[in-house]
Design a protein around this motif. Structure first.
Motif, PDB file in Angstrom:
ATOM      1  N   ALA A   1     -72.919  59.509  -6.159  1.00  0.00           N
ATOM      2  CA  ALA A   1     -73.515  60.012  -7.645  1.00  0.00           C
ATOM      3  C   ALA A   1     -73.329  58.693  -8.495  1.00  0.00           C
ATOM      4  O   ALA A   1     -72.178  57.926  -8.478  1.00  0.00           O
ATOM      5  CB  ALA A   1     -72.662  61.135  -8.059  1.00  0.00           C
ATOM      6  N   HIS A   2     -74.013  58.590  -9.200  1.00  0.00           N
ATOM      7  CA  HIS A   2     -74.122  57.438 -10.469  1.00  0.00           C
ATOM      8  C   HIS A   2     -73.750  58.254 -11.788  1.00  0.00           C
ATOM      9  O   HIS A   2     -74.666  59.127 -11.938  1.00  0.00           O
ATOM     10  CB  HIS A   2     -74.970  56.678 -10.518  1.00  0.00           C
ATOM     11  CG  HIS A   2     -75.404  55.940  -9.035  1.00  0.00           C
ATOM     12  ND1 HIS A   2     -74.613  55.348  -8.487  1.00  0.00           N
ATOM     13  CD2 HIS A   2     -76.288  56.457  -8.381  1.00  0.00           C
ATOM     14  CE1 HIS A   2     -75.201  55.098  -7.051  1.00  0.00           C
ATOM     15  NE2 HIS A   2     -76.367  56.012  -7.105  1.00  0.00           N
ATOM     16  N   VAL A   3     -72.663  58.240 -12.637  1.00  0.00           N
ATOM     17  CA  VAL A   3     -72.693  59.051 -13.695  1.00  0.00           C
ATOM     18  C   VAL A   3     -72.513  57.975 -14.831  1.00  0.00           C
ATOM     19  O   VAL A   3     -71.527  56.944 -14.882  1.00  0.00           O
ATOM     20  CB  VAL A   3     -71.453  59.965 -13.834  1.00  0.00           C
ATOM     21  CG1 VAL A   3     -71.179  60.570 -14.803  1.00  0.00           C
ATOM     22  CG2 VAL A   3     -71.671  60.920 -12.428  1.00  0.00           C
TER      23      VAL A   3
ATOM     24  N   VAL B   1     -69.806  55.067 -14.233  1.00  0.00           N
ATOM     25  CA  VAL B   1     -68.939  55.190 -12.884  1.00  0.00           C
ATOM     26  C   VAL B   1     -69.908  55.195 -11.860  1.00  0.00           C
ATOM     27  O   VAL B   1     -70.881  56.488 -11.663  1.00  0.00           O
ATOM     28  CB  VAL B   1     -67.887  56.177 -12.855  1.00  0.00           C
ATOM     29  CG1 VAL B   1     -67.196  56.197 -11.718  1.00  0.00           C
ATOM     30  CG2 VAL B   1     -67.045  55.989 -14.057  1.00  0.00           C
ATOM     31  N   ASP B   2     -70.375  54.496 -10.912  1.00  0.00           N
ATOM     32  CA  ASP B   2     -71.261  54.564  -9.753  1.00  0.00           C
ATOM     33  C   ASP B   2     -70.636  54.677  -8.561  1.00  0.00           C
ATOM     34  O   ASP B   2     -69.586  54.139  -8.321  1.00  0.00           O
ATOM     35  CB  ASP B   2     -72.433  53.509 -10.093  1.00  0.00           C
ATOM     36  CG  ASP B   2     -72.243  52.211 -10.022  1.00  0.00           C
ATOM     37  OD1 ASP B   2     -71.044  51.934  -9.997  1.00  0.00           O
ATOM     38  OD2 ASP B   2     -72.931  51.264  -9.902  1.00  0.00           O
ATOM     39  N   ASP B   3     -71.586  54.754  -7.604  1.00  0.00           N
ATOM     40  CA  ASP B   3     -71.304  54.927  -6.091  1.00  0.00           C
ATOM     41  C   ASP B   3     -70.086  55.570  -5.883  1.00  0.00           C
ATOM     42  O   ASP B   3     -69.264  55.349  -5.057  1.00  0.00           O
ATOM     43  CB  ASP B   3     -71.167  53.619  -5.608  1.00  0.00           C
ATOM     44  CG  ASP B   3     -72.384  52.737  -5.521  1.00  0.00           C
ATOM     45  OD1 ASP B   3     -73.391  53.201  -5.444  1.00  0.00           O
ATOM     46  OD2 ASP B   3     -72.173  51.341  -5.652  1.00  0.00           O
ATOM     47  N   ILE B   4     -69.802  57.006  -6.511  1.00  0.00           N
ATOM     48  CA  ILE B   4     -69.018  57.784  -6.153  1.00  0.00           C
ATOM     49  C   ILE B   4     -69.505  58.704  -4.857  1.00  0.00           C
ATOM     50  O   ILE B   4     -70.370  59.612  -5.100  1.00  0.00           O
ATOM     51  CB  ILE B   4     -68.657  58.946  -7.527  1.00  0.00           C
ATOM     52  CG1 ILE B   4     -68.499  58.064  -8.564  1.00  0.00           C
ATOM     53  CG2 ILE B   4     -67.847  60.081  -7.135  1.00  0.00           C
ATOM     54  CD1 ILE B   4     -68.649  59.003 -10.079  1.00  0.00           C
ATOM     55  N   GLU B   5     -68.679  58.796  -3.846  1.00  0.00           N
ATOM     56  CA  GLU B   5     -69.053  59.309  -2.956  1.00  0.00           C
ATOM     57  C   GLU B   5     -69.037  60.810  -2.852  1.00  0.00           C
ATOM     58  O   GLU B   5     -68.108  61.312  -3.605  1.00  0.00           O
ATOM     59  CB  GLU B   5     -68.485  58.844  -1.388  1.00  0.00           C
ATOM     60  CG  GLU B   5     -66.958  59.113  -1.231  1.00  0.00           C
ATOM     61  CD  GLU B   5     -66.088  57.995  -1.826  1.00  0.00           C
ATOM     62  OE1 GLU B   5     -64.853  58.124  -1.968  1.00  0.00           O
ATOM     63  OE2 GLU B   5     -66.612  57.174  -2.622  1.00  0.00           O
ATOM     64  N   LEU B   6     -69.905  61.678  -2.314  1.00  0.00           N
ATOM     65  CA  LEU B   6     -69.821  63.131  -2.471  1.00  0.00           C
ATOM     66  C   LEU B   6     -70.215  63.571  -0.962  1.00  0.00           C
ATOM     67  O   LEU B   6     -71.289  63.083  -0.374  1.00  0.00           O
ATOM     68  CB  LEU B   6     -70.540  63.514  -3.611  1.00  0.00           C
ATOM     69  CG  LEU B   6     -72.118  63.438  -3.632  1.00  0.00           C
ATOM     70  CD1 LEU B   6     -72.728  64.861  -2.725  1.00  0.00           C
ATOM     71  CD2 LEU B   6     -72.727  63.349  -4.879  1.00  0.00           C
ATOM     72  N   TYR B   7     -69.449  64.783  -0.849  1.00  0.00           N
ATOM     73  CA  TYR B   7     -69.752  65.716   0.047  1.00  0.00           C
ATOM     74  C   TYR B   7     -70.073  66.947  -0.056  1.00  0.00           C
ATOM     75  O   TYR B   7     -69.166  67.619  -0.779  1.00  0.00           O
ATOM     76  CB  TYR B   7     -68.598  65.439   1.484  1.00  0.00           C
ATOM     77  CG  TYR B   7     -68.333  64.285   1.625  1.00  0.00           C
ATOM     78  CD1 TYR B   7     -69.046  63.484   2.506  1.00  0.00           C
ATOM     79  CD2 TYR B   7     -67.196  63.473   0.906  1.00  0.00           C
ATOM     80  CE1 TYR B   7     -68.618  62.218   2.881  1.00  0.00           C
ATOM     81  CE2 TYR B   7     -67.014  61.875   1.290  1.00  0.00           C
ATOM     82  CZ  TYR B   7     -67.595  61.533   2.128  1.00  0.00           C
ATOM     83  OH  TYR B   7     -67.486  60.032   2.295  1.00  0.00           O
ATOM     84  N   SER B   8     -71.072  67.680   0.054  1.00  0.00           N
ATOM     85  CA  SER B   8     -71.345  69.166  -0.272  1.00  0.00           C
ATOM     86  C   SER B   8     -71.888  69.881   1.034  1.00  0.00           C
ATOM     87  O   SER B   8     -72.367  69.295   1.922  1.00  0.00           O
ATOM     88  CB  SER B   8     -72.138  69.191  -1.441  1.00  0.00           C
ATOM     89  OG  SER B   8     -72.078  70.427  -2.048  1.00  0.00           O
ATOM     90  N   LEU B   9     -72.230  71.045   0.868  1.00  0.00           N
ATOM     91  CA  LEU B   9     -72.677  72.080   1.764  1.00  0.00           C
ATOM     92  C   LEU B   9     -74.083  72.613   1.380  1.00  0.00           C
ATOM     93  O   LEU B   9     -73.705  73.119   0.131  1.00  0.00           O
ATOM     94  CB  LEU B   9     -71.745  73.075   2.329  1.00  0.00           C
ATOM     95  CG  LEU B   9     -70.642  72.492   3.091  1.00  0.00           C
ATOM     96  CD1 LEU B   9     -69.803  73.584   3.516  1.00  0.00           C
ATOM     97  CD2 LEU B   9     -71.196  72.052   4.329  1.00  0.00           C
TER      98      LEU B   9
END
Length: 191
Positions: free
Chosen positions: A91-93, A71-79
């Motif tokens: 993320a690419h998993v 599963v690739d191109d999973i957008e992520l937002y973190s601090l």
């Protein structure tokens, strides 16, 4: 770890921050800012209130597939835990099943759960990989994250086009350069 501050305590803290930067928290445009900022921070950090087991919720399915699942191109937002500034990326998993596959949306939910905590990207990558490994008992798990960090773009060295890449390879992805190479080629990151 959970956010233990009640909404009103967190709001008061944001009010103090406004005063600390030289603002008047009683001016019209800022009257509701402390409460809004507190609510936003609680949302941005809601990963502390989640667990992998709750997210997966039994969504493991028997399968004869023993080929790589990506599963690739999973957008992520973190601090960023150092400056409380966002880092944004994808993320690419991948994992190699051993009798069970994980429901597709669960991979993205695992990424979100760990991303919605104060983080450094290196730890985020490892936490995702180890969680997928624990849940699936896969022959191998690979995670690559590429992200841009506002703490590097908005302050400090102010490098606008820099991207940080991290990877964690477990099991077959660590042991076999061919398996690792296949994954990297499939996500388009092979050098």
């Amino acid at each position: 770890m959970t956010l233990s501050l009640p909404q009103n305590s967190l709001s008061q803290s944001y009010r103090e921050i406004l005063i600390g930067v030289g603002e008047d928290p009683d001016r019209e445009g800022l009257l509701d800012t402390p409460a809004r900022a507190a609510k936003a921070m609680q949302y941005l950090c809601h990963g502390y209130e989640q667990s992998v087991d709750e997210i997966v919720n039994g969504a493991l399915f028997a399968s004869d597939n023993d080929e790589m699942v990506i599963v690739d191109d999973i957008e992520l937002y973190s601090l960023c835990e150092h400056h409380l500034l966002p880092f944004i990326g994808k993320a690419h998993v991948a994992y190699i099943p051993t009798g069970k596959v994980l429901g597709l949306s669960k991979i993205a939910r695992i990424v979100d759960m760990f991303a919605r905590r104060l983080q450094i990207q290196e730890n985020l990558t490892r936490e995702i990989a180890e969680a997928v490994q624990r849940v699936t008992q896969a022959a191998g798990v690979a995670v690559v994250i590429e992200a841009q960090h506002m703490c590097m773009m908005m302050r400090g060295v102010e490098k606008q086009n820099s991207t940080m890449n991290t990877s964690v390879m477990l099991g077959a992805f660590r042991e076999s350069s061919n398996t690792r190479q296949e994954f990297l080629q499939l996500i388009g990151r092979s050098k």
